[in-house]
Design a protein around this motif. Structure first.
Motif, PDB file in Angstrom:
ATOM      1  N   SER A  73       0.488   9.846  -1.488  1.00 26.87           N
ATOM      2  CA  SER A  73       1.687  10.635  -1.753  1.00 26.87           C
ATOM      3  C   SER A  73       2.157  10.452  -3.194  1.00 26.87           C
ATOM      4  CB  SER A  73       2.803  10.235  -0.793  1.00 26.87           C
ATOM      5  OG  SER A  73       4.023  10.834  -1.154  1.00 26.87           O
ATOM      6  N   ARG A  74       2.791  11.489  -3.739  1.00 25.86           N
ATOM      7  CA  ARG A  74       3.411  11.380  -5.059  1.00 25.86           C
ATOM      8  C   ARG A  74       4.750  10.659  -4.982  1.00 25.86           C
ATOM      9  NH1 ARG A  74       1.010  16.430  -4.708  1.00 25.86           N
ATOM     10  NH2 ARG A  74      -0.237  17.145  -6.493  1.00 25.86           N
ATOM     11  N   LEU A  75       5.293  10.478  -3.785  1.00 24.59           N
ATOM     12  CA  LEU A  75       6.595   9.831  -3.617  1.00 24.59           C
ATOM     13  C   LEU A  75       6.463   8.322  -3.580  1.00 24.59           C
ATOM     14  CD1 LEU A  75       8.232  12.065  -0.855  1.00 24.59           C
ATOM     15  CD2 LEU A  75       8.392  12.314  -3.337  1.00 24.59           C
ATOM     16  N   ASP A  76       7.399   7.642  -4.200  1.00 25.51           N
ATOM     17  CA  ASP A  76       7.488   6.187  -4.128  1.00 25.51           C
ATOM     18  C   ASP A  76       8.721   5.851  -3.306  1.00 25.51           C
ATOM     19  OD1 ASP A  76       7.639   3.474  -4.403  1.00 25.51           O
ATOM     20  OD2 ASP A  76       7.400   3.449  -6.572  1.00 25.51           O
ATOM     21  N   ILE A  77       8.524   5.497  -2.062  1.00 20.74           N
ATOM     22  CA  ILE A  77       9.648   5.260  -1.152  1.00 20.74           C
ATOM     23  C   ILE A  77      10.392   3.960  -1.467  1.00 20.74           C
ATOM     24  CG2 ILE A  77       8.634   6.615   0.698  1.00 20.74           C
ATOM     25  CD1 ILE A  77       7.835   4.000   2.045  1.00 20.74           C
ATOM     26  N   GLN A  78       9.879   3.172  -2.412  1.00 26.96           N
ATOM     27  CA  GLN A  78      10.564   1.941  -2.782  1.00 26.96           C
ATOM     28  C   GLN A  78      11.624   2.183  -3.850  1.00 26.96           C
ATOM     29  OE1 GLN A  78       7.816  -1.699  -2.739  1.00 26.96           O
ATOM     30  NE2 GLN A  78       6.479  -0.039  -3.415  1.00 26.96           N
ATOM     31  N   VAL A  79      11.577   3.370  -4.466  1.00 30.72           N
ATOM     32  CA  VAL A  79      12.545   3.703  -5.510  1.00 30.72           C
ATOM     33  C   VAL A  79      13.653   4.564  -4.904  1.00 30.72           C
ATOM     34  CG1 VAL A  79      12.910   4.865  -7.706  1.00 30.72           C
ATOM     35  CG2 VAL A  79      10.769   3.633  -7.283  1.00 30.72           C
ATOM     36  N   PRO A  80      14.919   4.118  -4.944  1.00 27.27           N
ATOM     37  CA  PRO A  80      16.010   4.914  -4.358  1.00 27.27           C
ATOM     38  C   PRO A  80      16.146   6.268  -5.035  1.00 27.27           C
ATOM     39  CG  PRO A  80      16.707   2.653  -4.859  1.00 27.27           C
ATOM     40  CD  PRO A  80      15.371   2.849  -5.515  1.00 27.27           C
TER      41      PRO A  80
ATOM     42  N   ALA B 153       3.577  13.132  11.635  1.00 26.67           N
ATOM     43  CA  ALA B 153       2.692  13.951  10.798  1.00 26.67           C
ATOM     44  C   ALA B 153       3.319  15.278  10.392  1.00 26.67           C
ATOM     45  CB  ALA B 153       1.376  14.208  11.543  1.00 26.67           C
ATOM     46  N   SER B 154       4.335  15.715  11.092  1.00 25.87           N
ATOM     47  CA  SER B 154       4.991  16.980  10.754  1.00 25.87           C
ATOM     48  C   SER B 154       5.692  16.917   9.401  1.00 25.87           C
ATOM     49  CB  SER B 154       5.989  17.364  11.843  1.00 25.87           C
ATOM     50  OG  SER B 154       7.024  16.401  11.957  1.00 25.87           O
ATOM     51  N   PHE B 155       5.932  15.691   8.882  1.00 30.05           N
ATOM     52  CA  PHE B 155       6.594  15.536   7.590  1.00 30.05           C
ATOM     53  C   PHE B 155       5.611  15.542   6.425  1.00 30.05           C
ATOM     54  CE2 PHE B 155       9.700  13.664  10.499  1.00 30.05           C
ATOM     55  CZ  PHE B 155      10.885  14.220  10.038  1.00 30.05           C
ATOM     56  N   LEU B 156       4.328  15.681   6.699  1.00 29.10           N
ATOM     57  CA  LEU B 156       3.305  15.495   5.667  1.00 29.10           C
ATOM     58  C   LEU B 156       3.530  16.384   4.447  1.00 29.10           C
ATOM     59  CD1 LEU B 156       0.793  13.820   5.117  1.00 29.10           C
ATOM     60  CD2 LEU B 156      -0.583  15.653   6.108  1.00 29.10           C
ATOM     61  N   ASP B 157       3.880  17.642   4.664  1.00 28.59           N
ATOM     62  CA  ASP B 157       4.085  18.559   3.539  1.00 28.59           C
ATOM     63  C   ASP B 157       5.233  18.122   2.633  1.00 28.59           C
ATOM     64  OD1 ASP B 157       2.005  20.121   4.349  1.00 28.59           O
ATOM     65  OD2 ASP B 157       3.251  21.606   5.384  1.00 28.59           O
ATOM     66  N   SER B 158       6.161  17.363   3.172  1.00 31.68           N
ATOM     67  CA  SER B 158       7.319  16.925   2.387  1.00 31.68           C
ATOM     68  C   SER B 158       7.013  15.706   1.518  1.00 31.68           C
ATOM     69  CB  SER B 158       8.486  16.579   3.327  1.00 31.68           C
ATOM     70  OG  SER B 158       8.865  17.699   4.104  1.00 31.68           O
ATOM     71  N   PHE B 159       5.825  15.135   1.702  1.00 33.86           N
ATOM     72  CA  PHE B 159       5.471  13.927   0.968  1.00 33.86           C
ATOM     73  C   PHE B 159       4.617  14.214  -0.269  1.00 33.86           C
ATOM     74  CE2 PHE B 159       5.931  11.445   5.162  1.00 33.86           C
ATOM     75  CZ  PHE B 159       7.269  11.212   4.898  1.00 33.86           C
ATOM     76  N   TYR B 160       4.360  15.490  -0.545  1.00 30.23           N
ATOM     77  CA  TYR B 160       3.637  15.875  -1.755  1.00 30.23           C
ATOM     78  C   TYR B 160       2.333  15.085  -1.905  1.00 30.23           C
ATOM     79  CZ  TYR B 160       8.232  17.849  -2.698  1.00 30.23           C
ATOM     80  OH  TYR B 160       9.421  18.535  -2.591  1.00 30.23           O
ATOM     81  N   VAL B 161       1.487  15.195  -0.896  1.00 30.65           N
ATOM     82  CA  VAL B 161       0.207  14.469  -0.895  1.00 30.65           C
ATOM     83  C   VAL B 161      -0.761  15.124  -1.868  1.00 30.65           C
ATOM     84  CG1 VAL B 161      -1.748  13.780   0.545  1.00 30.65           C
ATOM     85  CG2 VAL B 161       0.575  13.744   1.480  1.00 30.65           C
ATOM     86  N   TYR B 162      -1.519  14.306  -2.584  1.00 24.58           N
ATOM     87  CA  TYR B 162      -2.521  14.838  -3.505  1.00 24.58           C
ATOM     88  C   TYR B 162      -3.593  15.606  -2.734  1.00 24.58           C
ATOM     89  CZ  TYR B 162      -0.588  11.901  -7.221  1.00 24.58           C
ATOM     90  OH  TYR B 162       0.241  11.329  -8.148  1.00 24.58           O
TER      91      TYR B 162
ATOM     92  N   SER C 296       0.880  -1.176   0.000  1.00 23.44           N
ATOM     93  CA  SER C 296       0.000   0.000   0.000  1.00 23.44           C
ATOM     94  C   SER C 296       0.912   1.219   0.000  1.00 23.44           C
ATOM     95  CB  SER C 296      -0.905   0.019   1.235  1.00 23.44           C
ATOM     96  OG  SER C 296      -1.840  -1.038   1.190  1.00 23.44           O
ATOM     97  N   PRO C 297       1.077   1.898  -1.137  1.00 23.44           N
ATOM     98  CA  PRO C 297       2.025   3.018  -1.216  1.00 23.44           C
ATOM     99  C   PRO C 297       1.748   4.100  -0.176  1.00 23.44           C
ATOM    100  CG  PRO C 297       1.340   2.351  -3.409  1.00 23.44           C
ATOM    101  CD  PRO C 297       0.446   1.625  -2.436  1.00 23.44           C
ATOM    102  N   LEU C 298       2.716   4.976  -0.012  1.00 20.87           N
ATOM    103  CA  LEU C 298       2.705   5.988   1.033  1.00 20.87           C
ATOM    104  C   LEU C 298       1.400   6.794   1.036  1.00 20.87           C
ATOM    105  CD1 LEU C 298       4.577   7.138   3.226  1.00 20.87           C
ATOM    106  CD2 LEU C 298       5.403   8.770   1.536  1.00 20.87           C
ATOM    107  N   HIS C 299       0.739   6.843   2.187  1.00 15.97           N
ATOM    108  CA  HIS C 299      -0.535   7.547   2.327  1.00 15.97           C
ATOM    109  C   HIS C 299      -0.782   7.802   3.814  1.00 15.97           C
ATOM    110  CE1 HIS C 299      -1.688   3.384   3.190  1.00 15.97           C
ATOM    111  NE2 HIS C 299      -2.708   3.878   3.883  1.00 15.97           N
ATOM    112  N   TYR C 300      -1.839   8.539   4.099  1.00 19.69           N
ATOM    113  CA  TYR C 300      -2.258   8.674   5.494  1.00 19.69           C
ATOM    114  C   TYR C 300      -3.749   8.387   5.591  1.00 19.69           C
ATOM    115  CZ  TYR C 300      -4.295  13.323   4.538  1.00 19.69           C
ATOM    116  OH  TYR C 300      -5.057  14.364   4.056  1.00 19.69           O
ATOM    117  N   ASP C 301      -4.172   7.889   6.756  1.00 12.10           N
ATOM    118  CA  ASP C 301      -5.584   7.588   6.990  1.00 12.10           C
ATOM    119  C   ASP C 301      -6.282   8.805   7.562  1.00 12.10           C
ATOM    120  OD1 ASP C 301      -5.175   5.045   6.061  1.00 12.10           O
ATOM    121  OD2 ASP C 301      -5.060   4.115   8.043  1.00 12.10           O
TER     122      ASP C 301
END
Length: 206
Positions: free
Chosen positions: A198-205, A179-188, A154-159
């Motif tokens: 999130s627009r980020l894929d943490i599985q890709v280096p 949660a303070s990092f939320l802005d850095s994750f480029y959430v839709y 389940s890719p990066l997201h928040y509930d």
């Protein structure tokens, strides 16, 4: 007591290990794929389960009713289908094609993720600890049941709400950030079909 106090405070994740063993949950042994079939195909909650399909192991949930998706201006990364539990079990087999089950939407790489309400019969095998009940946790007909094969992500997201997650069978690796990092994750944004993702894929280096 320290863990329960942390849960009550509600400002950080809390991991409680071996709850099922301590409570002697029958589900640790009884929750099998055969049990899944007997519970749903034998009556259960209408006889069918809700299954999300994706074209890879990365299962990105989306709002299928979003105007952009309904107007076909945005391609949904996953779709849902209703099917019998026995069909779901057959479709997650490595030899599903040989068994007569061709992919439904996404071709040979199609992956399935069951997302349905658990039956009362299955929930009876999980006794909620009294400490959890004191926090308002209850096992009811609206308890979600999640089933997948190994390697699904389940890719990066928040509930949108707090929740209790009980891993009954298998393993699940969770990566959590403050949660303070939320802005850095480029959430839709809220008006996007992938809201809370999130627009980020943490599985890709990087």
């Amino acid at each position: 007591a320290k863990a329960m106090a942390a849960v009550q405070k509600g400002d950080q994740p809390v991991v409680l290990r071996y709850v099922g063993q301590a409570q002697k949950w029958e589900a640790l042994e009884s929750w099998t794929l055969d049990r899944l079939i007997s519970e749903f195909d034998g009556g259960g909650l209408g006889g069918e389960v809700n299954v999300r399909l994706a074209g890879s192991a990365n299962v990105v949930q989306c709002n299928r009713q979003h105007p952009l998706i309904r107007a076909e201006h945005f391609v949904a990364p996953s779709v849902t289908r209703q099917m019998r539990a026995s069909e779901f079990v057959a479709r997650i087999r490595a030899d599903r094609v040989a068994c007569g089950y061709s992919p439904l939407v996404f071709g040979d790489e199609e992956r399935l993720y069951l997302q349905s309400h658990a039956t009362a019969g299955m929930l009876a095998d999980c006794v909620v600890p009294q400490e959890w009940q004191a926090l308002g946790v209850e096992v009811s007909g609206c308890t979600n049941l999640w089933v997948s094969t190994g390697g699904l992500v389940s890719p990066l997201h928040y509930d949108g709400t707090h929740s209790f997650l009980a891993q009954v069978r298998g393993r699940k690796r969770m990566v959590l950030w403050d949660a303070s990092f939320l802005d850095s994750f480029y959430v839709y944004p809220p008006d996007h079909p992938l809201y809370r993702r999130s627009r980020l894929d943490i599985q890709v280096p990087c």
